[in-house]
Scaffold this active site. Structure first.
Site, PDB file in Angstrom:
ATOM      1  N   CYS A 133      73.390  41.304  30.397  1.00 46.69           N
ATOM      2  CA  CYS A 133      74.532  41.219  31.304  1.00 46.69           C
ATOM      3  C   CYS A 133      74.124  40.419  32.534  1.00 46.69           C
ATOM      4  CB  CYS A 133      74.974  42.630  31.714  1.00 46.69           C
ATOM      5  SG  CYS A 133      76.442  42.669  32.755  1.00 46.69           S
ATOM      6  N   HIS A 176      82.510  43.749  25.414  1.00 47.41           N
ATOM      7  CA  HIS A 176      81.611  43.774  26.563  1.00 47.41           C
ATOM      8  C   HIS A 176      82.393  43.493  27.856  1.00 47.41           C
ATOM      9  CE1 HIS A 176      77.603  42.858  28.593  1.00 47.41           C
ATOM     10  NE2 HIS A 176      78.474  42.317  29.432  1.00 47.41           N
ATOM     11  N   GLU A 177      83.301  42.506  27.779  1.00 47.09           N
ATOM     12  CA  GLU A 177      84.074  42.127  28.988  1.00 47.09           C
ATOM     13  C   GLU A 177      85.115  43.169  29.346  1.00 47.09           C
ATOM     14  OE1 GLU A 177      81.531  39.166  28.796  1.00 47.09           O
ATOM     15  OE2 GLU A 177      82.636  39.967  30.492  1.00 47.09           O
TER      16      GLU A 177
HETATM   17  O1  LIG Z   1      79.990  40.376  31.294  1.00 46.55           O
HETATM   18  C1  LIG Z   1      79.551  39.268  30.963  1.00 46.55           C
HETATM   19  N1  LIG Z   1      78.246  39.000  31.020  1.00 46.55           N
HETATM   20  O2  LIG Z   1      77.448  39.923  31.567  1.00 46.55           O
HETATM   21  C2  LIG Z   1      77.648  37.817  30.434  1.00 46.55           C
HETATM   22  C3  LIG Z   1      77.028  38.135  29.078  1.00 46.55           C
HETATM   23  C4  LIG Z   1      78.104  38.480  28.068  1.00 46.55           C
HETATM   24  C5  LIG Z   1      77.571  38.670  26.634  1.00 46.55           C
HETATM   25  C6  LIG Z   1      76.473  39.722  26.498  1.00 46.55           C
HETATM   26  C7  LIG Z   1      76.627  40.289  25.084  1.00 46.55           C
HETATM   27  C8  LIG Z   1      77.998  39.948  24.617  1.00 46.55           C
HETATM   28  C9  LIG Z   1      78.675  39.156  25.706  1.00 46.55           C
HETATM   29  C10 LIG Z   1      76.256  36.905  28.655  1.00 46.55           C
HETATM   30  O3  LIG Z   1      76.839  35.876  28.401  1.00 46.55           O
HETATM   31  N2  LIG Z   1      74.882  36.951  28.636  1.00 46.55           N
HETATM   32  N3  LIG Z   1      74.229  38.118  28.893  1.00 46.55           N
HETATM   33  C11 LIG Z   1      72.973  38.018  29.679  1.00 46.55           C
HETATM   34  C12 LIG Z   1      72.173  36.786  29.482  1.00 46.55           C
HETATM   35  C13 LIG Z   1      72.613  36.045  28.290  1.00 46.55           C
HETATM   36  C14 LIG Z   1      74.099  35.763  28.303  1.00 46.55           C
HETATM   37  C15 LIG Z   1      74.466  35.194  26.971  1.00 46.55           C
HETATM   38  O4  LIG Z   1      74.716  35.918  26.044  1.00 46.55           O
HETATM   39  N4  LIG Z   1      74.504  33.848  26.990  1.00 46.55           N
HETATM   40  C16 LIG Z   1      74.779  33.050  25.906  1.00 46.55           C
HETATM   41  C17 LIG Z   1      74.841  33.516  24.595  1.00 46.55           C
HETATM   42  C18 LIG Z   1      75.131  32.601  23.584  1.00 46.55           C
HETATM   43  C19 LIG Z   1      75.352  31.296  23.915  1.00 46.55           C
HETATM   44  C20 LIG Z   1      75.265  30.889  25.253  1.00 46.55           C
HETATM   45  N5  LIG Z   1      74.974  31.773  26.238  1.00 46.55           N
HETATM   46 NI    NI Z   2      78.304  41.841  31.522  1.00 47.21          NI
END
Ligand SMILES: O=CN(O)C[C@@H](CC1CCCC1)C(=O)N1NCCC[C@H]1C(=O)Nc1ccccn1
Ligand code: NI
Length: 183
Positions: free
Chosen positions: A110, A153-154
């Site tokens: 996250c 998650h969102e």
């Molecule tokens: O609430 C929203 N958040 O907290 C951002 C989160 C949302 C995802 C987490 C799991 C499902 C949705 C997020 O995107 N991440 N989590 C932390 C670092 C990595 C990043 C990520 O998964 N990046 C990514 C993945 C694939 C392709 C490109 N980038």
């Molecule tokens: Ni998050």
């Protein structure tokens, strides 16, 4: 533009609040906020922008993460079938879901959590989401696997729920009953 300074971290009360619904049609301020959230995600997936502004790549962002107590979320990602999901959504709601569960085999992270929290996060494998988009259209999205995980998650953030709230305390890597993982 939104940068990492605007993203609140765990411990900030905004992350544990249940957000207020957005009155429709959205005020210009709300639309601008939601557009900026979508812009953040696009910027965060661009190498140059990432390096220049020190952004953490993200596929989703919920308004509480930028300390806005409104039921709004943005997503920008392509799923494993190369379908692009790029939305700013107002008042999203899960209106139905499968009994069957799934989970990201890598676990979840996250942007508001500056630490690794190991463990599987059980999610519904299929969900139907009703929402209003930035143009004011009523949307009905049928989502599964990775897309379903991102949206859950969102939408959790809009109810003050963090991903690690779902991790099994005793056996973090216990496979959720009958769940099929998303790798
Ligand atoms: O609430 C929203 N958040 O907290 C951002 C989160 C949302 C995802 C987490 C799991 C499902 C949705 C997020 O995107 N991440 N989590 C932390 C670092 C990595 C990043 C990520 O998964 N990046 C990514 C993945 C694939 C392709 C490109 N980038
Ligand atoms: Ni998050």
């Amino acid at each position: 533009m939104i940068t990492m300074e605007d993203i609140v971290r765990e411990g900030h009360p905004a992350l544990r609040k249940v957000t207020d619904e957005v009155t429709l049609p959205p005020a210009d301020e709300d639309r601008d906020t939601l557009k900026n959230m979508l812009e953040y995600l696009k910027n965060s997936q661009d190498e140059q922008m990432c390096d220049r502004y020190g952004l953490r790549p993200g596929v989703g962002l919920a308004a509480p993460q930028i300390n806005v107590n409104k039921r709004m979320l943005a997503v920008h990602f392509t799923d494993l079938n190369d379908r692009l999901y790029s939305y700013g959504l107002l008042n999203p709601k899960i209106v139905s879901h499968s009994v069957e569960k799934t989970y990201l085999s890598t676990g979840e992270g996250c942007l508001s959590v500056d630490r690794e929290v190991p463990g599987y996060v059980p999610r519904y494998r299929r969900i139907t989401v009703r929402a209003t988009d930035l143009e004011g259209n009523d949307l009905k999205l049928r989502l599964k696997d990775y897309a379903a995980i991102v949206f859950q998650h969102e939408i959790d953030h809009l109810h003050g729920i963090m991903f690690y709230d779902h991790i099994n305390k005793d056996q973090p890597f216990k496979e959720p009953d009958g769940a099929k993982p998303v790798d």
